[in-house]
Design an enzyme around this catalytic site. Structure first.
Site, PDB file in Angstrom:
ATOM      1  N   LYS A   1      -4.043   1.623  -2.232  1.00  0.00           N
ATOM      2  CA  LYS A   1      -3.955   0.861  -1.250  1.00  0.00           C
ATOM      3  C   LYS A   1      -5.327  -0.349  -1.777  1.00  0.00           C
ATOM      4  O   LYS A   1      -6.412  -0.034  -1.513  1.00  0.00           O
ATOM      5  CB  LYS A   1      -4.339   1.324   0.147  1.00  0.00           C
ATOM      6  CG  LYS A   1      -4.246   0.297   1.164  1.00  0.00           C
ATOM      7  CD  LYS A   1      -4.788   0.837   2.584  1.00  0.00           C
ATOM      8  CE  LYS A   1      -4.172   0.019   3.636  1.00  0.00           C
ATOM      9  NZ  LYS A   1      -5.133  -1.122   3.712  1.00  0.00           N
TER      10      LYS A   1
ATOM     11  N   ARG B   1      -0.005 -13.733   4.481  1.00  0.00           N
ATOM     12  CA  ARG B   1       0.636 -12.900   5.592  1.00  0.00           C
ATOM     13  C   ARG B   1       0.920 -13.820   6.607  1.00  0.00           C
ATOM     14  O   ARG B   1       1.904 -13.487   7.404  1.00  0.00           O
ATOM     15  CB  ARG B   1      -0.605 -12.050   5.795  1.00  0.00           C
ATOM     16  CG  ARG B   1       0.049 -11.179   6.940  1.00  0.00           C
ATOM     17  CD  ARG B   1      -1.194 -10.284   7.488  1.00  0.00           C
ATOM     18  NE  ARG B   1      -0.652  -9.668   8.536  1.00  0.00           N
ATOM     19  CZ  ARG B   1      -0.921  -8.614   8.967  1.00  0.00           C
ATOM     20  NH1 ARG B   1      -1.507  -7.646   8.185  1.00  0.00           N
ATOM     21  NH2 ARG B   1      -0.158  -8.158   9.873  1.00  0.00           N
TER      22      ARG B   1
ATOM     23  N   PHE C   1       3.946  -4.648  -5.302  1.00  0.00           N
ATOM     24  CA  PHE C   1       4.254  -3.296  -4.952  1.00  0.00           C
ATOM     25  C   PHE C   1       5.716  -3.361  -4.575  1.00  0.00           C
ATOM     26  O   PHE C   1       6.299  -2.283  -4.082  1.00  0.00           O
ATOM     27  CB  PHE C   1       3.579  -2.726  -3.984  1.00  0.00           C
ATOM     28  CG  PHE C   1       2.885  -3.511  -2.750  1.00  0.00           C
ATOM     29  CD1 PHE C   1       3.793  -3.866  -1.862  1.00  0.00           C
ATOM     30  CD2 PHE C   1       1.695  -3.985  -2.940  1.00  0.00           C
ATOM     31  CE1 PHE C   1       3.389  -4.563  -0.672  1.00  0.00           C
ATOM     32  CE2 PHE C   1       1.256  -4.808  -1.634  1.00  0.00           C
ATOM     33  CZ  PHE C   1       2.250  -5.129  -0.903  1.00  0.00           C
TER      34      PHE C   1
HETATM   35  P1  ATP Z   1      -1.753  -4.413   8.771  1.00  0.00           P
HETATM   36  O1  ATP Z   1      -1.390  -5.254   7.603  1.00  0.00           O
HETATM   37  O2  ATP Z   1      -1.275  -3.088   8.763  1.00  0.00           O
HETATM   38  O3  ATP Z   1      -1.521  -5.122  10.271  1.00  0.00           O
HETATM   39  P2  ATP Z   1      -4.317  -4.630   8.213  1.00  0.00           P
HETATM   40  O4  ATP Z   1      -4.123  -5.962   7.556  1.00  0.00           O
HETATM   41  O5  ATP Z   1      -5.790  -4.372   8.949  1.00  0.00           O
HETATM   42  O6  ATP Z   1      -3.127  -4.167   8.856  1.00  0.00           O
HETATM   43  P3  ATP Z   1      -4.609  -2.205   6.814  1.00  0.00           P
HETATM   44  O7  ATP Z   1      -4.037  -1.552   8.050  1.00  0.00           O
HETATM   45  O8  ATP Z   1      -5.800  -2.002   6.239  1.00  0.00           O
HETATM   46  O9  ATP Z   1      -4.451  -3.993   6.928  1.00  0.00           O
HETATM   47  O10 ATP Z   1      -3.477  -2.060   5.649  1.00  0.00           O
HETATM   48  C1  ATP Z   1      -2.166  -2.733   5.628  1.00  0.00           C
HETATM   49  C2  ATP Z   1      -2.122  -3.702   4.398  1.00  0.00           C
HETATM   50  O11 ATP Z   1      -2.670  -3.079   3.117  1.00  0.00           O
HETATM   51  C3  ATP Z   1      -0.874  -4.140   3.994  1.00  0.00           C
HETATM   52  O12 ATP Z   1      -0.561  -5.365   4.980  1.00  0.00           O
HETATM   53  C4  ATP Z   1      -1.316  -5.069   2.657  1.00  0.00           C
HETATM   54  O13 ATP Z   1      -1.904  -6.358   2.838  1.00  0.00           O
HETATM   55  C5  ATP Z   1      -2.117  -3.978   2.018  1.00  0.00           C
HETATM   56  N1  ATP Z   1      -1.772  -3.306   1.146  1.00  0.00           N
HETATM   57  C6  ATP Z   1      -2.813  -2.982   0.029  1.00  0.00           C
HETATM   58  N2  ATP Z   1      -2.126  -2.098  -0.781  1.00  0.00           N
HETATM   59  C7  ATP Z   1      -0.606  -1.829  -0.458  1.00  0.00           C
HETATM   60  C8  ATP Z   1       0.400  -1.179  -1.180  1.00  0.00           C
HETATM   61  N3  ATP Z   1       0.367  -0.610  -2.233  1.00  0.00           N
HETATM   62  N4  ATP Z   1       1.545  -1.229  -0.480  1.00  0.00           N
HETATM   63  C9  ATP Z   1       1.475  -2.230   0.812  1.00  0.00           C
HETATM   64  N5  ATP Z   1       0.711  -2.728   1.299  1.00  0.00           N
HETATM   65  C10 ATP Z   1      -0.801  -2.862   0.706  1.00  0.00           C
END
Ligand code: ATP
Length: 571
Positions: A248, A268, A336
């Site tokens: 991640k 995003r 990914f």
């Molecule tokens: P969310 O995107 O779930 O609303 P957030 O932006 O706070 O919440 P996290 O909850 O920390 O982020 O994690 C999700 C995000 O992680 C994804 O939206 C993407 O941008 C990121 N990400 C990083 N590596 C990956 C991966 N291998 N597959 C999918 N997403 C990934």
């Protein structure tokens, strides 16, 4: 053809209604009687815009220019307009007062075209041209029409209506059943063009919603991940022997659309960020072997083979000095997912197949990389992979379902992707992304700044923002001017109709939902002071909140939802 006045009258009525269902039905009743093309325009205008979410719809008219246009339209001195504005707080209300014309035959189409001409005016002399068109429009529109044109131009309709309510109103208007909203929302997550979707539903009914798929150059909403509290919960959710876990990355989500040599990078929020990351765009054109492709990934700051912290990448969020920063903070993208290749959508293909296709079309390089992963039937190995990721400075892992049904779900936060982060493993609370809707004046050393921010979560079902916590700590000195500058443009006199604030929490300044912040908290309780998911007189409340950072990559309706808070609270 409908007059713009009829739409303005509808807006005027909607402004006064606070019940969600009543508002939705009223909007639906109006849309139902329009031609498909008019539905398209009315849907955009209801949201205060003139195009799709991912298009550049900025009219380029700031407050001062709007005041100038009002002066020209009504032959009034700007000094007088400013004085009235000071008193009334909203330029639309000022215009309604000055304008004396009670009727107007100007059509929705005419207003829409004029707004498009304002948007398109660019280059030398464009400011004068924009003002001229707007002044002419105000003169023709009648007092009620002019009021809402002014608000639309300034980007604040104040109707308290978001995309979710408009989609729901489509379901009622064109399928006769609000129960079809989910199907319509699925289509919207793929096309992100509320006007086009409304128009095609008006023309062909629900069947048209089912036909939406990926189109090159039109971003789909990114798929999101669920969270679990215990690592063992992952096993329960995945339900396959084999587990795939990807690294991640903590960076910026990106969707690359490649069409021959042309590559567009969408954020995003679905903004075109190609100009911010020229090296990614250039590298993608060379390193993606497919002629046409839509790929999903994360951009990170990357130097000498190492991933750098998220804070570094933030310096690349800029419109100027791009060349300088390109040298200073190099980046790479970890891809990914592949959701479209050579004219075919892969949305309905399972993840293992999409991953295989992705691997086949990528020539990894310094800037273009494949997300590293571990696939195993032994959960201990997955845990070991997680440990290694953390030791390597990563945030954690994302476990991805390899089941047959592991399709790509645009805009959905389902169990096909599960995030497991260092913070969860250490038993710490996860952060919440909340919308600032009020602030309180600071005292003592904070005098002249805000002392605390009133933050809200998103109630998606009701399409509104409900307060969850008051955040008074965690700020660094440099955060105050930055946050205050960003909040300034969202300031409003009255709380907008789509926010719910308890009397006891009334802030000194109100803001319309706009700015999203990340907040860390100790635990969730209930309180009469907050309205989040209110049941009786108590709402959910976050205790001991601390400000962590700004989340410019999220829109208000990407904030943490009431449903998510409930599921975190109940474990
Ligand atoms: P969310 O995107 O779930 O609303 P957030 O932006 O706070 O919440 P996290 O909850 O920390 O982020 O994690 C999700 C995000 O992680 C994804 O939206 C993407 O941008 C990121 N990400 C990083 N590596 C990956 C991966 N291998 N597959 C999918 N997403 C990934």
């Amino acid at each position: 053809m409908k007059t713009f006045r009829s739409l303005a009258s509808l807006f005027s009525e909607l402004e006064e209604i606070s019940s969600y269902n009543e508002k939705r039905d009223k909007l639906a009743g109006f849309l139902e009687n329009l031609e498909p093309k008019e539905v398209k325009r009315a849907a955009y205008l209801t949201l205060g815009t003139i195009g799709a979410d991912y298009e550049d719809t900025d009219l380029g008219i700031a407050g001062k220019m709007a005041i100038q246009a009002v002066g020209e339209a009504y032959d009034e001195k700007e000094k007088k307009i400013n004085k009235m504005l000071d008193k009334m707080g909203d330029l639309g209300d000022v215009v309604q007062k000055i304008d004396s014309k009670t009727s107007s035959r100007i059509s929705i189409k005419e207003v829409f075209s004029a707004l498009q001409r304002i948007q398109r005016a660019s280059g030398e002399g464009s400011q004068g041209k924009k003002i001229e068109i707007l002044a002419g429009l105000l003169k023709d529109a009648g007092k009620l029409g002019a009021k809402f044109i002014t608000r639309i131009v300034l980007g604040k309709t104040r109707l308290g209506i978001g995309e979710q309510m408009v989609l729901d109103s489509f379901a009622v208007a064109f399928t006769g059943d609000s129960g079809n909203k989910d199907t319509i929302e699925d289509a919207y997550n793929k096309c992100n063009d509320i006007g086009e979707l409304g128009g095609s539903l008006a023309e062909n009914g629900l069947s048209s919603a089912k036909r939406y798929s990926i189109v090159l150059g039109r971003p789909v909403k990114p798929m999101l991940a669920q969270r679990v509290d215990k690592v063992s919960d992952i096993l329960e959710r995945v339900q396959t022997d084999e587990i795939a876990a990807e690294e991640k990355y903590d960076g910026e989500r990106v969707q690359l659309h490649k069409d021959g040599d042309k590559v567009i990078a969408f954020s995003r929020r679905l903004n075109d960020i190609s100009r911010q990351f020229p090296e990614i765009v250039e590298a993608a054109a060379k390193q993606i072997k497919a002629e046409k492709a839509v790929l999903d990934g994360e951009i990170v700051a990357y130097e000498n083979g190492e991933i750098k912290p998220f804070q570094k990448l933030m310096h690349r969020r800029r419109k100027h000095d791009i060349e300088k920063y390109r040298e200073k903070i190099p980046v790479a993208v970890f891809l990914f997912d592949a959701i479209y290749i050579e004219g075919k959508s892969l949305l309905k293909k399972p993840y293992p197949e999409r991953r295989k296709r992705l691997e086949k079309i990528i020539r990894p390089s310094k800037r273009i990389k494949l997300a590293r992963r571990k696939v195993s039937t032994d959960f201990q190995e997955i845990k070991g992979f997680f440990k290694k990721c953390i030791e390597g400075g990563l945030e954690g892992i994302i476990v991805k379902s390899v089941a047959k049904k592991s399709v790509y779900q645009p805009g959905k936060r389902g169990w096909l992707w599960i995030k497991w982060k260092k913070e969860y493993a250490e038993g710490m609370q996860d952060t919440f992304d909340l919308v600032v809707i009020g602030s309180y004046h600071g005292k003592g050393s904070r005098k002249g700044h805000f002392g605390a921010l009133l933050c809200a979560a998103y109630n998606k079902e009701k399409d509104r923002f409900e307060t969850f916590t008051k955040v008074g700590s965690g700020y660094k000195d440099k955060d105050f001017p930055e946050i205050e500058k960003k909040l300034k443009k969202h300031k409003v006199r009255e709380p907008p109709p789509n926010v719910r604030i308890a009397d006891a929490m009334k802030p000194d300044i109100f803001y319309e939902p706009g700015l999203v912040v990340e907040v860390l908290g100790a635990n969730i309780t209930t309180s009469t002071g907050h309205t989040a998911g209110r049941d009786g007189d108590k709402g959910l409340a976050l205790r001991f909140p601390r400000f962590v950072s700004l989340r410019p990559d999220k829109k208000p309706d990407d904030a943490t939802t009431i449903k998510e808070i409930r599921s975190i609270k109940n474990g």
